[in-house]
Motif scaffolding. Sequence first.
Motif, PDB file in Angstrom:
ATOM      1  N   UNK A 255       0.808  -1.219   0.000  1.00 38.22           N
ATOM      2  CA  UNK A 255       0.000   0.000   0.000  1.00 38.22           C
ATOM      3  C   UNK A 255       0.845   1.275   0.000  1.00 38.22           C
ATOM      4  N   UNK A 256       2.138   1.145   0.262  1.00 42.80           N
ATOM      5  CA  UNK A 256       3.015   2.324   0.236  1.00 42.80           C
ATOM      6  C   UNK A 256       4.455   1.884   0.038  1.00 42.80           C
ATOM      7  N   UNK A 257       5.144   2.592  -0.842  1.00 38.60           N
ATOM      8  CA  UNK A 257       6.585   2.399  -0.991  1.00 38.60           C
ATOM      9  C   UNK A 257       7.246   3.771  -1.062  1.00 38.60           C
ATOM     10  N   UNK A 258       8.458   3.833  -0.555  1.00 39.07           N
ATOM     11  CA  UNK A 258       9.254   5.054  -0.629  1.00 39.07           C
ATOM     12  C   UNK A 258      10.695   4.635  -0.873  1.00 39.07           C
ATOM     13  N   UNK A 259      11.293   5.197  -1.915  1.00 42.13           N
ATOM     14  CA  UNK A 259      12.649   4.816  -2.292  1.00 42.13           C
ATOM     15  C   UNK A 259      13.571   6.020  -2.255  1.00 42.13           C
ATOM     16  N   UNK A 260      14.726   5.833  -1.625  1.00 44.45           N
ATOM     17  CA  UNK A 260      15.791   6.831  -1.625  1.00 44.45           C
ATOM     18  C   UNK A 260      16.929   6.282  -2.469  1.00 44.45           C
ATOM     19  N   UNK A 261      17.279   7.011  -3.520  1.00 48.64           N
ATOM     20  CA  UNK A 261      18.380   6.614  -4.386  1.00 48.64           C
ATOM     21  C   UNK A 261      19.653   7.274  -3.849  1.00 48.64           C
ATOM     22  N   UNK A 262      20.670   6.455  -3.559  1.00 40.95           N
ATOM     23  CA  UNK A 262      21.849   6.966  -2.875  1.00 40.95           C
ATOM     24  C   UNK A 262      23.115   6.995  -3.729  1.00 40.95           C
ATOM     25  N   UNK A 263      23.227   6.098  -4.690  1.00 37.03           N
ATOM     26  CA  UNK A 263      24.441   6.034  -5.510  1.00 37.03           C
ATOM     27  C   UNK A 263      24.090   5.499  -6.896  1.00 37.03           C
ATOM     28  N   UNK A 264      24.932   5.833  -7.865  1.00 38.17           N
ATOM     29  CA  UNK A 264      24.710   5.379  -9.229  1.00 38.17           C
ATOM     30  C   UNK A 264      24.821   3.858  -9.334  1.00 38.17           C
ATOM     31  N   UNK A 265      23.970   3.303 -10.172  1.00 35.01           N
ATOM     32  CA  UNK A 265      24.076   1.891 -10.544  1.00 35.01           C
ATOM     33  C   UNK A 265      24.197   1.853 -12.060  1.00 35.01           C
ATOM     34  N   UNK A 266      25.261   1.250 -12.543  1.00 40.07           N
ATOM     35  CA  UNK A 266      25.508   1.156 -13.975  1.00 40.07           C
ATOM     36  C   UNK A 266      25.494  -0.315 -14.400  1.00 40.07           C
ATOM     37  N   UNK A 267      25.473  -0.524 -15.694  1.00 46.38           N
ATOM     38  CA  UNK A 267      25.437  -1.884 -16.245  1.00 46.38           C
ATOM     39  C   UNK A 267      26.598  -2.711 -15.696  1.00 46.38           C
ATOM     40  N   UNK A 268      26.288  -3.925 -15.330  1.00 46.45           N
ATOM     41  CA  UNK A 268      27.290  -4.846 -14.815  1.00 46.45           C
ATOM     42  C   UNK A 268      27.416  -4.853 -13.299  1.00 46.45           C
ATOM     43  N   UNK A 269      26.763  -3.904 -12.624  1.00 44.71           N
ATOM     44  CA  UNK A 269      26.831  -3.845 -11.165  1.00 44.71           C
ATOM     45  C   UNK A 269      26.067  -5.017 -10.555  1.00 44.71           C
ATOM     46  N   UNK A 270      26.718  -5.738  -9.658  1.00 45.79           N
ATOM     47  CA  UNK A 270      26.054  -6.824  -8.934  1.00 45.79           C
ATOM     48  C   UNK A 270      25.409  -6.204  -7.702  1.00 45.79           C
ATOM     49  N   UNK A 271      24.118  -6.427  -7.556  1.00 46.86           N
ATOM     50  CA  UNK A 271      23.337  -5.817  -6.489  1.00 46.86           C
ATOM     51  C   UNK A 271      22.826  -6.860  -5.517  1.00 46.86           C
TER      52      UNK A 271
END
Length: 136
Positions: free
Chosen positions: A57-73
């Motif tokens: 019913x609710x989501x909130x996202x804080x983006x903190x750092x760049x994610x580029x192709x090939x990044x393992x998350x």
Amino acid sequence: MIDEIDSFIGVAQLWMCDEFGHMNRRFYAAMFDDATLVVLRFLDVDDRQDSLGWADVRTETDFRAEVTAGTILKIRSSVTKIGRSSVTIRHVMTNSSNGETAAVESCVSVRFNLQRRESSELGAAIVTRAELLFAA
């Protein structure tokens, strides 16, 4: 007490990136959604009741750092609030190569009666499992 669990691991693919070379937010959402499903499965080990499910019913996202192709998350998740019919889940996405936090999401999921179309109490078993993941 467990405090948190590994709820997702994946790779930012080239096709997930926008024209600026960063992973597009729609793919963050998908990864966090997968992580939420893992947590809900952990909480609701006896989910065979056809009349009960979950609704975010609710989501909130804080983006903190760049994610580029090939990044393992990697996403680790915990429960920050336990209500009568809901849990609030905190997801922390990190870059596995350098440990940097890429994004943090908070998601409120409600136990939902699919036939009556209304919230339903969590029940003792779910509360007990949620308490294992509780991180204040």
